[in-house]
Design a protein around this motif. Structure first.
Motif, PDB file in Angstrom:
ATOM      1  N   TRP A 108       0.829  -1.198   0.000  1.00  0.00           N
ATOM      2  CA  TRP A 108       0.000   0.000   0.000  1.00  0.00           C
ATOM      3  C   TRP A 108       0.866   1.252   0.000  1.00  0.00           C
ATOM      4  CZ3 TRP A 108      -5.339  -0.053  -0.217  1.00  0.00           C
ATOM      5  CH2 TRP A 108      -5.947  -1.290   0.007  1.00  0.00           C
ATOM      6  N   ALA A 109       0.257   2.337  -0.473  1.00  0.00           N
ATOM      7  CA  ALA A 109       0.917   3.642  -0.426  1.00  0.00           C
ATOM      8  C   ALA A 109      -0.116   4.698  -0.059  1.00  0.00           C
ATOM      9  CB  ALA A 109       1.555   3.973  -1.775  1.00  0.00           C
ATOM     10  N   SER A 110       0.376   5.828   0.424  1.00  0.00           N
ATOM     11  CA  SER A 110      -0.500   6.973   0.714  1.00  0.00           C
ATOM     12  C   SER A 110      -0.039   8.174  -0.078  1.00  0.00           C
ATOM     13  CB  SER A 110      -0.479   7.286   2.220  1.00  0.00           C
ATOM     14  OG  SER A 110       0.818   7.693   2.618  1.00  0.00           O
ATOM     15  N   ASP A 111      -0.911   9.194  -0.130  1.00  0.00           N
ATOM     16  CA  ASP A 111      -0.537  10.444  -0.779  1.00  0.00           C
ATOM     17  C   ASP A 111      -0.438  11.525   0.296  1.00  0.00           C
ATOM     18  OD1 ASP A 111      -3.071  11.319  -0.111  1.00  0.00           O
ATOM     19  OD2 ASP A 111      -3.819  11.382  -2.180  1.00  0.00           O
ATOM     20  N   PRO A 112      -0.132  12.779  -0.047  1.00  0.00           N
ATOM     21  CA  PRO A 112       0.064  13.808   0.978  1.00  0.00           C
ATOM     22  C   PRO A 112      -1.132  14.009   1.903  1.00  0.00           C
ATOM     23  CG  PRO A 112       0.880  14.579  -1.130  1.00  0.00           C
ATOM     24  CD  PRO A 112       0.176  13.301  -1.397  1.00  0.00           C
ATOM     25  N   SER A 113      -2.350  13.758   1.412  1.00  0.00           N
ATOM     26  CA  SER A 113      -3.538  13.961   2.244  1.00  0.00           C
ATOM     27  C   SER A 113      -3.891  12.731   3.061  1.00  0.00           C
ATOM     28  CB  SER A 113      -4.729  14.331   1.352  1.00  0.00           C
ATOM     29  OG  SER A 113      -5.087  13.234   0.522  1.00  0.00           O
ATOM     30  N   GLY A 114      -3.163  11.648   2.881  1.00  0.00           N
ATOM     31  CA  GLY A 114      -3.440  10.434   3.631  1.00  0.00           C
ATOM     32  C   GLY A 114      -4.305   9.424   2.910  1.00  0.00           C
ATOM     33  N   ARG A 115      -4.758   9.755   1.716  1.00  0.00           N
ATOM     34  CA  ARG A 115      -5.536   8.790   0.948  1.00  0.00           C
ATOM     35  C   ARG A 115      -4.669   7.599   0.573  1.00  0.00           C
ATOM     36  NH1 ARG A 115      -8.015  12.747  -3.529  1.00  0.00           N
ATOM     37  NH2 ARG A 115      -5.817  13.348  -3.471  1.00  0.00           N
ATOM     38  N   GLN A 116      -5.242   6.415   0.643  1.00  0.00           N
ATOM     39  CA  GLN A 116      -4.479   5.191   0.417  1.00  0.00           C
ATOM     40  C   GLN A 116      -4.757   4.622  -0.969  1.00  0.00           C
ATOM     41  OE1 GLN A 116      -5.222   2.445   3.626  1.00  0.00           O
ATOM     42  NE2 GLN A 116      -4.838   3.971   5.213  1.00  0.00           N
ATOM     43  N   ARG A 117      -3.727   4.033  -1.550  1.00  0.00           N
ATOM     44  CA  ARG A 117      -3.881   3.369  -2.839  1.00  0.00           C
ATOM     45  C   ARG A 117      -3.143   2.031  -2.809  1.00  0.00           C
ATOM     46  NH1 ARG A 117      -0.012   7.464  -3.901  1.00  0.00           N
ATOM     47  NH2 ARG A 117       1.949   6.676  -4.809  1.00  0.00           N
ATOM     48  N   PRO A 118      -3.717   0.981  -3.407  1.00  0.00           N
ATOM     49  CA  PRO A 118      -3.035  -0.321  -3.441  1.00  0.00           C
ATOM     50  C   PRO A 118      -1.931  -0.331  -4.481  1.00  0.00           C
ATOM     51  CG  PRO A 118      -5.114  -0.454  -4.609  1.00  0.00           C
ATOM     52  CD  PRO A 118      -5.055   0.933  -4.026  1.00  0.00           C
ATOM     53  N   LEU A 119      -0.840  -0.986  -4.150  1.00  0.00           N
ATOM     54  CA  LEU A 119       0.267  -1.129  -5.090  1.00  0.00           C
ATOM     55  C   LEU A 119       0.357  -2.537  -5.665  1.00  0.00           C
ATOM     56  CD1 LEU A 119       3.162   0.833  -3.336  1.00  0.00           C
ATOM     57  CD2 LEU A 119       1.544   1.642  -5.068  1.00  0.00           C
ATOM     58  N   GLY A 120      -0.234  -3.498  -5.014  1.00  0.00           N
ATOM     59  CA  GLY A 120      -0.171  -4.856  -5.539  1.00  0.00           C
ATOM     60  C   GLY A 120      -0.346  -5.885  -4.443  1.00  0.00           C
ATOM     61  N   THR A 121      -0.621  -7.115  -4.870  1.00  0.00           N
ATOM     62  CA  THR A 121      -0.847  -8.223  -3.945  1.00  0.00           C
ATOM     63  C   THR A 121      -0.065  -9.439  -4.426  1.00  0.00           C
ATOM     64  OG1 THR A 121      -3.064  -7.451  -3.402  1.00  0.00           O
ATOM     65  CG2 THR A 121      -2.567  -9.763  -2.936  1.00  0.00           C
ATOM     66  N   THR A 122       0.599 -10.116  -3.490  1.00  0.00           N
ATOM     67  CA  THR A 122       1.311 -11.348  -3.793  1.00  0.00           C
ATOM     68  C   THR A 122       0.872 -12.420  -2.804  1.00  0.00           C
ATOM     69  OG1 THR A 122       3.226 -10.070  -4.518  1.00  0.00           O
ATOM     70  CG2 THR A 122       3.568 -12.416  -4.121  1.00  0.00           C
ATOM     71  N   GLU A 123       0.646 -13.629  -3.300  1.00  0.00           N
ATOM     72  CA  GLU A 123       0.236 -14.737  -2.435  1.00  0.00           C
ATOM     73  C   GLU A 123       1.290 -15.832  -2.457  1.00  0.00           C
ATOM     74  OE1 GLU A 123      -3.634 -15.812  -3.849  1.00  0.00           O
ATOM     75  OE2 GLU A 123      -4.617 -14.196  -2.717  1.00  0.00           O
ATOM     76  N   PHE A 124       1.468 -16.481  -1.295  1.00  0.00           N
ATOM     77  CA  PHE A 124       2.492 -17.507  -1.147  1.00  0.00           C
ATOM     78  C   PHE A 124       1.868 -18.777  -0.585  1.00  0.00           C
ATOM     79  CE2 PHE A 124       4.458 -13.361  -0.652  1.00  0.00           C
ATOM     80  CZ  PHE A 124       5.558 -13.442  -1.501  1.00  0.00           C
ATOM     81  N   ALA A 125       2.233 -19.915  -1.163  1.00  0.00           N
ATOM     82  CA  ALA A 125       1.740 -21.214  -0.691  1.00  0.00           C
ATOM     83  C   ALA A 125       2.815 -22.006   0.018  1.00  0.00           C
ATOM     84  CB  ALA A 125       1.197 -22.028  -1.867  1.00  0.00           C
ATOM     85  N   ASN A 126       4.068 -21.586  -0.134  1.00  0.00           N
ATOM     86  CA  ASN A 126       5.171 -22.374   0.404  1.00  0.00           C
ATOM     87  C   ASN A 126       6.038 -21.545   1.338  1.00  0.00           C
ATOM     88  OD1 ASN A 126       4.609 -24.735  -1.251  1.00  0.00           O
ATOM     89  ND2 ASN A 126       5.321 -23.476  -2.973  1.00  0.00           N
ATOM     90  N   THR A 127       6.637 -22.227   2.281  1.00  0.00           N
ATOM     91  CA  THR A 127       7.622 -21.604   3.146  1.00  0.00           C
ATOM     92  C   THR A 127       8.818 -21.158   2.312  1.00  0.00           C
ATOM     93  OG1 THR A 127       6.987 -22.893   5.073  1.00  0.00           O
ATOM     94  CG2 THR A 127       9.239 -22.043   5.041  1.00  0.00           C
ATOM     95  N   GLY A 128       9.387 -19.989   2.645  1.00  0.00           N
ATOM     96  CA  GLY A 128      10.547 -19.552   1.889  1.00  0.00           C
ATOM     97  C   GLY A 128      10.929 -18.117   2.155  1.00  0.00           C
ATOM     98  N   HIS A 129      11.683 -17.554   1.234  1.00  0.00           N
ATOM     99  CA  HIS A 129      12.146 -16.166   1.290  1.00  0.00           C
ATOM    100  C   HIS A 129      11.515 -15.420   0.125  1.00  0.00           C
ATOM    101  CE1 HIS A 129      14.967 -12.815   1.959  1.00  0.00           C
ATOM    102  NE2 HIS A 129      14.984 -12.720   0.631  1.00  0.00           N
ATOM    103  N   ALA A 130      11.085 -14.201   0.357  1.00  0.00           N
ATOM    104  CA  ALA A 130      10.441 -13.414  -0.695  1.00  0.00           C
ATOM    105  C   ALA A 130      11.061 -12.035  -0.767  1.00  0.00           C
ATOM    106  CB  ALA A 130       8.949 -13.300  -0.434  1.00  0.00           C
ATOM    107  N   SER A 131      11.012 -11.447  -1.938  1.00  0.00           N
ATOM    108  CA  SER A 131      11.437 -10.058  -2.121  1.00  0.00           C
ATOM    109  C   SER A 131      10.514  -9.397  -3.125  1.00  0.00           C
ATOM    110  CB  SER A 131      12.899  -9.986  -2.578  1.00  0.00           C
ATOM    111  OG  SER A 131      13.078 -10.631  -3.814  1.00  0.00           O
ATOM    112  N   LEU A 132      10.143  -8.177  -2.819  1.00  0.00           N
ATOM    113  CA  LEU A 132       9.224  -7.405  -3.653  1.00  0.00           C
ATOM    114  C   LEU A 132       9.822  -6.030  -3.902  1.00  0.00           C
ATOM    115  CD1 LEU A 132       5.958  -8.214  -1.649  1.00  0.00           C
ATOM    116  CD2 LEU A 132       6.702  -9.323  -3.764  1.00  0.00           C
TER     117      LEU A 132
END
Length: 627
Positions: A108-132
């Motif tokens: 998620w991200a916000s703008d100067p007034s505090g309004r929120q916007r989604p940046l993306g969604t990632t789903e994981f089924a396995n144990t591990g290491h992730a980087s975004l």
């Protein structure tokens, strides 16, 4: 993956190899509100500082003070294209027993007034290491980035959360200078907290403790354990009490032999509750900035750890006022309910925790020998004028002993006003008429409120300022005894036990709460009338008790005598009208204001011409040597 601005990576050793921020899930101390780090259902989660466990169906959000990444500041000062978010995640039961994804990560991200916007969604089924990877490209006027977690039908844990950027050209370590005076246990707590964090300490070359007290840090039992943690990174110095200015400047002096240093320098108070992560964020931001900047931590309240006391501020020199919040900045916010979204510019940052880049130290020498108060402000103003701006970095904060629990009627106000006038003369327009009005308003209000000791304290400050730079010859030590003696002549400066005063009070004493504040356009007229009535004795003579939050001058000045609660809530002050003192102090104040109006140009020239000598290494060495 459902967003073009965030992409999953398997190769964690990519170009983003410099750690700039970590995500923690609890604070460094039990007193700190966990909500500053993560918002989560306590009954469906478990946490340590570095690990968060969520039961099936549970959610968590790092849209919090320490959880956010201050994207706007990074875009403005570092020209950063993207930041990488990395973490380890573990799913239980094993993946083959789980139908479908087990963990959802939402950016998620916000703008100067505090309004929120989604940046993306990632789903994981396995144990591990992730980087975004997250693009830092739409945050010029404000906004931050954070992530939310959702456990989808299994117990999941997330740990070792790290934010990294491509390695910047500047990769400089910093040295820390801690000034202390008779707070040995506080000092050990602060330094030990930092020394115990190996990751934060990797960016620290040394820690200089400058001990100016007669209760030595080195004499405490816990000193040895702290010293063992630091090893050869600890430099312990002792000297006579030269105030905060003397303590901090001794460390800077030692770190810049010959007048230059290759290290950034972090100055830090001894009585803070230290968040080591803030030190990492300050040093990382300084290294990544396109040009050298002072990087300060915000001040949070120690008694109410979720409240912001001071964010970004700018001085108001005509009013001899240390600072007012700048655009998009607010003081006193509850950080569990409010976010800091708009990007604010700071004029300076207090030295409770502030990084001074080596370039600024090399260019500007040391600060003024003001004993304490305004030395950090003056250095910040001078740095700004020399091309080194200040960034008060949100999401980097330390907790400080509460100023609102310290009464204004205190000997330290001498230094606040004397030093404020010095800085106003050096860096402000210093119009004699305007400054005289400011002085008359401030001191006159204390006379009217029967704070005669405070009024005399401030008049001494003004008089010493007018005397010129020689008042700084000893670094301020002699004034401590003089102020103690001066204030002892005024009984209302003493804090007395409420029970003692209550037993002596008239049975008809009542609590008198303040009424409406005078209209701003009529404040000076009201003050003049109050002083006239004080002299004539035309006041309410009924015995009253006034709470601390009703102790404004325009209220107290209506009474002949009053029992006023001290802001510390430890006792009360007994204020009684003294006609002769009102007349004498009013005349003295008028004479001082006439001098300010007539002498302003000359005194300004005198202070400005003295600056190079006052801030020189030679002058500071003389003070360190006790000459």
């Amino acid at each position: 993956m459902s967003s073009p601005v965030a992409a999953s990576h398997n190769d964690a050793a990519d170009s983003h190899s410099t750690l700039v921020q970590r995500t923690f899930f609890t604070g460094p101390d039990a007193r700190v509100a966990d909500g500053l780090y993560v918002e989560v259902d306590r009954e469906r989660s478990d946490r340590t500082r570095t690990r968060l466990v969520l039961a099936p169906g549970a959610c968590a959000s790092t849209n919090t003070y320490f959880g956010r990444f201050a994207a706007s500041f990074w875009q403005r000062y570092a020209e950063l294209a993207s930041v990488r978010l990395e973490f380890d995640h573990q799913i239980s039961p094993q993946p083959d027993a789980v139908a479908g994804p087990a963990l959802r990560v939402e950016l998620w991200a916000s703008d100067p007034s505090g309004r929120q916007r989604p940046l993306g969604t990632t789903e994981f089924a396995n144990t591990g290491h992730a980087s975004l990877d997250i693009a830092i490209d739409r945050f010029v006027d404000g906004g931050a980035v954070w992530f939310d977690l959702v456990a989808l039908g299994a117990t999941v844990s997330v740990s070792d959360v790290r934010w990294s950027i491509p390695t910047p050209e500047r990769n400089r370590q910093a040295a820390v200078v801690v000034c202390t005076h008779n707070r040995p246990e506080d000092c050990i707590d602060t330094v030990t907290a930092l020394a115990s964090d190996e990751v934060a300490m990797a960016s620290i070359a040394s820690i200089h403790i400058v001990d100016q007290g007669d209760q030595r840090v080195a004499d405490r039992e816990r000193f040895a354990a702290m010293a063992d943690l630091l090893g050869d990174k600890l430099i312990y110095l002792t000297q006579p009490n030269l105030g905060g200015a003397g303590g901090f400047n001794r460390g800077i002096y030692e770190l810049s032999p010959g007048g230059t240093t290759e290290l950034d320098i972090i100055v830090m108070d001894d009585d803070i509750l230290c968040e080591p992560e803030s030190v990492l964020r300050m040093t990382s931001f300084a290294n990544a900035s396109m040009a050298p900047v002072l990087v300060g931590a915000q001040m949070l309240l120690l008694s109410e750890t979720s409240r912001l006391h001071m964010g970004a501020e700018w001085e108001v020199l005509d009013k001899i006022k240390a600072g007012e919040p700048t655009a998009y900045a607010s003081n006193g916010l509850n950080l569990l309910e409010n976010h800091l979204d708009g990007r604010s510019d700071a004029g300076w940052n207090g030295w409770w925790s502030c990084l001074l880049p080596a370039e600024a130290v090399n260019a500007m020498s040391l600060s003024l020998p003001l004993f304490f108060q305004w030395d950090d402000i003056e250095f910040g103003i001078r740095a700004r004028h020399s091309g080194f701006p200040t960034v008060t970095l949100p999401n980097a904060g330390v907790w400080h002993a509460d100023f609102h629990l310290k009464d204004y009627d205190d000997w330290s106000r001498y230094f606040s006003w004397r030093n404020g006038m010095i800085v106003s003369a050096i860096h402000g327009r210093f119009d004699g008429t305007t400054i005289a009005k400011t002085v008359a308003d401030e001191i006159g209000s204390h006379i009217a409120a029967m704070q005669y000791g405070l009024a005399q304290t401030l008049m001494l400050a003004v008089s010493d300022f007018l005397a010129g730079p020689s008042v700084l010859d000893d670094g301020g030590q002699s004034k401590l005894g003089e102020l103690k003696k001066l204030r002892a002549d005024y009984p209302e400066t003493l804090i007395r036990p409420a029970s003692e005063v209550g037993a002596q009070a008239d049975n008809n004493t009542r609590i008198a709460l303040k009424g409406p504040e005078p209209d701003e356009s009529k404040v000076r007229l009201v003050l003049a009338k109050r002083l006239a009535k004080q002299i004539a004795g035309q006041l309410n003579r009924a015995p009253v008790s006034i709470p601390a939050d009703s102790a404004q001058w325009w209220h107290v000045s209506q009474f002949d005598n009053a029992i006023v609660t001290d802001a510390s809530q430890r006792g009360v002050r007994v204020r009684r009208r003294d006609r002769d003192t009102v007349v004498r102090q009013s005349r003295e104040l008028a004479a001082l204001c006439l001098r300010i109006r007539s002498e302003a140009p000359e005194i300004q020239r005198t202070w400005r011409e003295a600056m190079p000598q006052l801030t020189s290494r030679e002058n500071w060495k003389r003070l360190f040597d006790g000459e």
